[in-house]
Design an enzyme around this catalytic site. Structure first.
Site, PDB file in Angstrom:
ATOM      1  N   HIS A 134       2.604   8.236   7.445  1.00 52.09           N
ATOM      2  CA  HIS A 134       3.726   7.347   7.773  1.00 52.09           C
ATOM      3  C   HIS A 134       5.034   8.135   7.829  1.00 52.09           C
ATOM      4  O   HIS A 134       5.897   7.862   8.651  1.00 52.09           O
ATOM      5  CB  HIS A 134       3.834   6.222   6.736  1.00 52.09           C
ATOM      6  CG  HIS A 134       2.626   5.330   6.694  1.00 52.09           C
ATOM      7  ND1 HIS A 134       1.880   5.125   5.570  1.00 52.09           N
ATOM      8  CD2 HIS A 134       2.025   4.598   7.671  1.00 52.09           C
ATOM      9  CE1 HIS A 134       0.883   4.292   5.839  1.00 52.09           C
ATOM     10  NE2 HIS A 134       0.949   3.962   7.110  1.00 52.09           N
ATOM     11  N   HIS A 154       2.147   6.876   2.979  1.00 52.72           N
ATOM     12  CA  HIS A 154       1.620   8.235   2.843  1.00 52.72           C
ATOM     13  C   HIS A 154       2.232   9.200   3.853  1.00 52.72           C
ATOM     14  O   HIS A 154       3.071   8.811   4.682  1.00 52.72           O
ATOM     15  CB  HIS A 154       0.097   8.245   2.888  1.00 52.72           C
ATOM     16  CG  HIS A 154      -0.483   7.554   4.081  1.00 52.72           C
ATOM     17  ND1 HIS A 154      -0.308   8.023   5.359  1.00 52.72           N
ATOM     18  CD2 HIS A 154      -1.210   6.414   4.185  1.00 52.72           C
ATOM     19  CE1 HIS A 154      -0.924   7.218   6.187  1.00 52.72           C
ATOM     20  NE2 HIS A 154      -1.466   6.229   5.517  1.00 52.72           N
ATOM     21  N   LYS A 188       0.870  -1.187   0.000  1.00 54.78           N
ATOM     22  CA  LYS A 188       0.000   0.000   0.000  1.00 54.78           C
ATOM     23  C   LYS A 188       0.906   1.236   0.000  1.00 54.78           C
ATOM     24  O   LYS A 188       2.096   1.145   0.299  1.00 54.78           O
ATOM     25  CB  LYS A 188      -0.871   0.011   1.263  1.00 54.78           C
ATOM     26  CG  LYS A 188      -1.815  -1.169   1.387  1.00 54.78           C
ATOM     27  CD  LYS A 188      -3.272  -0.694   1.328  1.00 54.78           C
ATOM     28  CE  LYS A 188      -4.260  -1.833   1.499  1.00 54.78           C
ATOM     29  NZ  LYS A 188      -4.572  -2.075   2.913  1.00 54.78           N
TER      30      LYS A 188
END
Ligand code: ARG
Length: 629
Positions: A178, A175, A172
């Protein structure tokens, strides 16, 4: 590696000068040997505590550095004494005896002002920095190399903290949330180390769930070993997106989902071939993450993750939860926890098909960590504020379950949350992976640096420099404000060498380094390893610009302590800017070149100490201070 300040292995007893000064009382939580400011505050608090009849520790807390005017200030009404303030002031003034710390005392409103002996402050501060950077107060590495200790303290000695941060999801996007967790978490880990704690850095990956079934199916159709080798994180994401698209419609889509469920069920049931495939994706992702983290001076002691929550422990906990008074079983079979009495809503712990949730895993993982690490004094979760409810829920459930580390006033579990970043899209589109963000940052920084042709031509390794300055830009932008505030990713402002930016801090550090180098070329070398303080004319550092720097240097250990209480990186960033501003102002005034040798040397020493402390502050912020640029 970039080493933040860390306490020396053998407690440092202080520089010889300290022992020639009037003896100071012992007070828990203070250490004149490592903090010159503590020495002064104790020297003031001690007689005043006798005058007022107030315990030393309370008076000590009331002694505040006044900054600029080289004074400490004590506001008397804070002690709530029955005697009138002006009488207290008269008494304190009458009983005051000048000494090598404090020369004079005076009144200012309801306060007492203490005028310090600036030469004592300067000599004590500079020699403490010297000893804790190059001398017997430094930390000594396995290979005998000395690492700076000034700014550290031993308050956390014997204590253990687990810091969980970054925690991206495999296949994933990585972003902005994170990224913030990574930056803030890595700083906090360093900060606890600087405060004497034993720190373990944990990355809790999103590495389990049905999506790995989908990924495995996608891999069979779209997987490419070559691409996996060159950019695993991106390729796995692409594969995941492609299979999701296929799975979106029609009968075929249904089939894919069913197959994915089966694959994941196989994983859950411990089917070897499924687990092998999953593990390959996990390992290769971690390998790539680790390389990228390395560019940020970030590393982990453990890559844990949702997959590491054991089935057995989940079962044990769910069994306990089903029996608990605060859970209810829905008609459809789902297990619900009612946290409305705590204003934390209701939450699912078990789906109707019996599978546990993200929340359930966090509850179990926390206990596993308690067991694996043989207990801890603190566990910090660095998670975006979007997940505040989630975090509050699992903290609460752990408390309700009576686990030993989640008791109400125990405060062992700590959430460090933070706001959102807006506008982190790149010139090429939307950045979704950490290394892409960092590469784009580096390129952008490189472009900015090329604009100054003359300087650029002198760079030995422009690629490396652009990378480090770029990382600094991103980190400083992120840590300059209070954590909880949202901010907008500003590609232009953060790369500027002017204003309060990362590049500006690096520029100042480089300037301090090149000053040392240039003077050495002219034959003016500071014998920094075995510098004899008594030969240095610290009394000549009497310009207000020098005094300002000395005050800031003396306050650095206190800044580290303050940050460990407020958990704000901005406390340290603000300090860096104050210090660099003070250095900038001193530049024109404290000239070294062509001066009388004694003047030149002591000024050089002051700048050297400023460089060492600025370097430590940057390292604490996980930034590599550059020596050339
Ligand atoms: N992987 C999660 C996410 O990306 C963050 C994990 C936070 N930590 C935790 N213990 N829940 O949203």
């Amino acid at each position: 590696m970039s080493h933040p300040p860390i306490p020396p292995q053998t407690p440092f007893k202080g520089v010889p000068l300290l022992h020639q000064l009037p003896k100071l009382p012992d007070l828990e939580g203070t250490d004149p040997a490592t903090s010159p400011q503590d020495a002064f505050r104790l020297a003031i608090a001690h007689p005043l505590s006798e005058t007022l009849g107030v315990p030393l520790k309370d008076v000590f807390l009331g002694v505040a550095p006044g900054g600029r005017d080289s004074d400490f200030k004590v506001v008397l009404p804070r002690f709530r004494l029955p005697t009138k303030v002006d009488q207290l002031q008269e008494k304190a003034i009458a009983e005051f005896q000048p000494n090598e710390y404090v020369t004079k005392i005076s009144k200012q409103g309801p306060a007492l002002l203490y005028h310090v002996n600036i030469n004592t402050l300067t000599a004590l501060t500079l020699s403490t920095i010297q000893a804790m950077t190059y001398g017997d107060g430094a930390y000594v590495d396995e290979d005998g190399k000395k690492r700076p200790s000034y700014g550290s303290n031993a308050s956390g000695q014997g204590k253990k903290v687990l810091v969980e941060f970054s925690s991206p999801n495999i296949a994933k996007p990585f972003h902005a949330g994170h990224l913030r967790s990574t930056i803030i978490g890595a700083f906090l880990a360093n900060l606890y180390e600087a405060n004497g704690w034993k720190v373990y850095r944990l990355n809790y990956l999103g590495d389990w769930g049905k999506q790995f079934g989908l990924l495995a199916l996608g891999w069979r159709r779209f997987g490419d070993e070559e691409k996996l080798k060159t950019d695993a994180v991106k390729h796995l994401y692409d594969v995941y997106v492609q299979i999701n698209r296929l799975a979106e419609d029609g009968e075929d889509g249904e089939k894919i989902h069913e197959e994915a469920r089966m694959f994941f069920k196989g994983m859950e049931d411990g089917k070897k071939e499924n687990l092998l495939e999953w593990e390959k994706f996990r390992n290769i992702s971690i390998e790539q993450y680790a390389k990228t983290y390395d560019r940020l001076n970030v590393h982990f002691d453990e890559y844990t993750g949702e997959s590491k929550v054991s089935k057995q422990n989940l079962e044990k906990n769910l069994a306990k939860l089903r029996e608990s008074s605060f859970t209810t079983r829905e008609a459809n079979g789902a297990l619900l926890v009612d946290l409305t009495p705590y204003k934390l809503e209701k939450a699912l712990l078990e789906r109707k098909d019996g599978t546990p949730l993200y929340l359930t895993r966090d509850i179990v993982e926390a206990q596993q960590r308690w067991d694996n690490y043989n207990g801890f004094d603190k566990m910090i979760y660095v998670i975006a504020s979007q997940q505040d409810l989630h975090t509050a829920q699992f903290f609460k459930i752990l408390e309700l379950m009576n686990v030993p580390f989640a008791q109400k006033d125990d405060n062992r579990l700590l959430l460090i949350n933070f706001g959102m970043v807006q506008g982190m899209s790149t010139r090429k589109g939307t950045a979704v992976f950490l290394d892409h963000i960092l590469n784009e940052t580096k390129e952008h920084m490189h472009d900015v640096m090329k604009k100054n042709e003359a300087k650029y031509a002198q760079l030995e390794d422009p690629e490396y420099t652009a990378d480090v300055v770029g990382m600094t830009a991103v980190k400083i932008q992120d840590m300059a404000g209070k954590r909880i505030n949202n901010y907008t990713f500003d590609w232009n402002r953060m790369f500027s060498f002017e204003g309060d930016t990362g590049p500006y801090l690096q520029y100042n550090h480089v300037r301090l380094c090149s000053m040392q180098r240039n003077n050495a070329q002219d034959g003016l070398v500071l014998p920094i390893e075995d510098l004899d303080v008594s030969t240095m004319h610290t009394e000549r550092l009497d310009a207000k610009e020098a005094i300002e720097i000395v005050w800031l240097l003396a306050s650095w250990p206190e800044v580290v302590k303050t940050a460990s209480r407020d958990h704000q990186a901005s406390t340290v960033v603000t300090y860096c800017f104050k210090l660099t501003h003070a250095i900038s102002s001193a530049w024109e005034k404290l000239i070294v070149k062509g001066q009388d040798r004694d003047d030149a040397l002591v000024r050089l020493w002051l700048f050297r100490c400023a460089k060492d402390v600025l370097g430590s502050a940057l390292r604490l912020l996980t930034i590599t201070p550059l020596e050339r640029m």
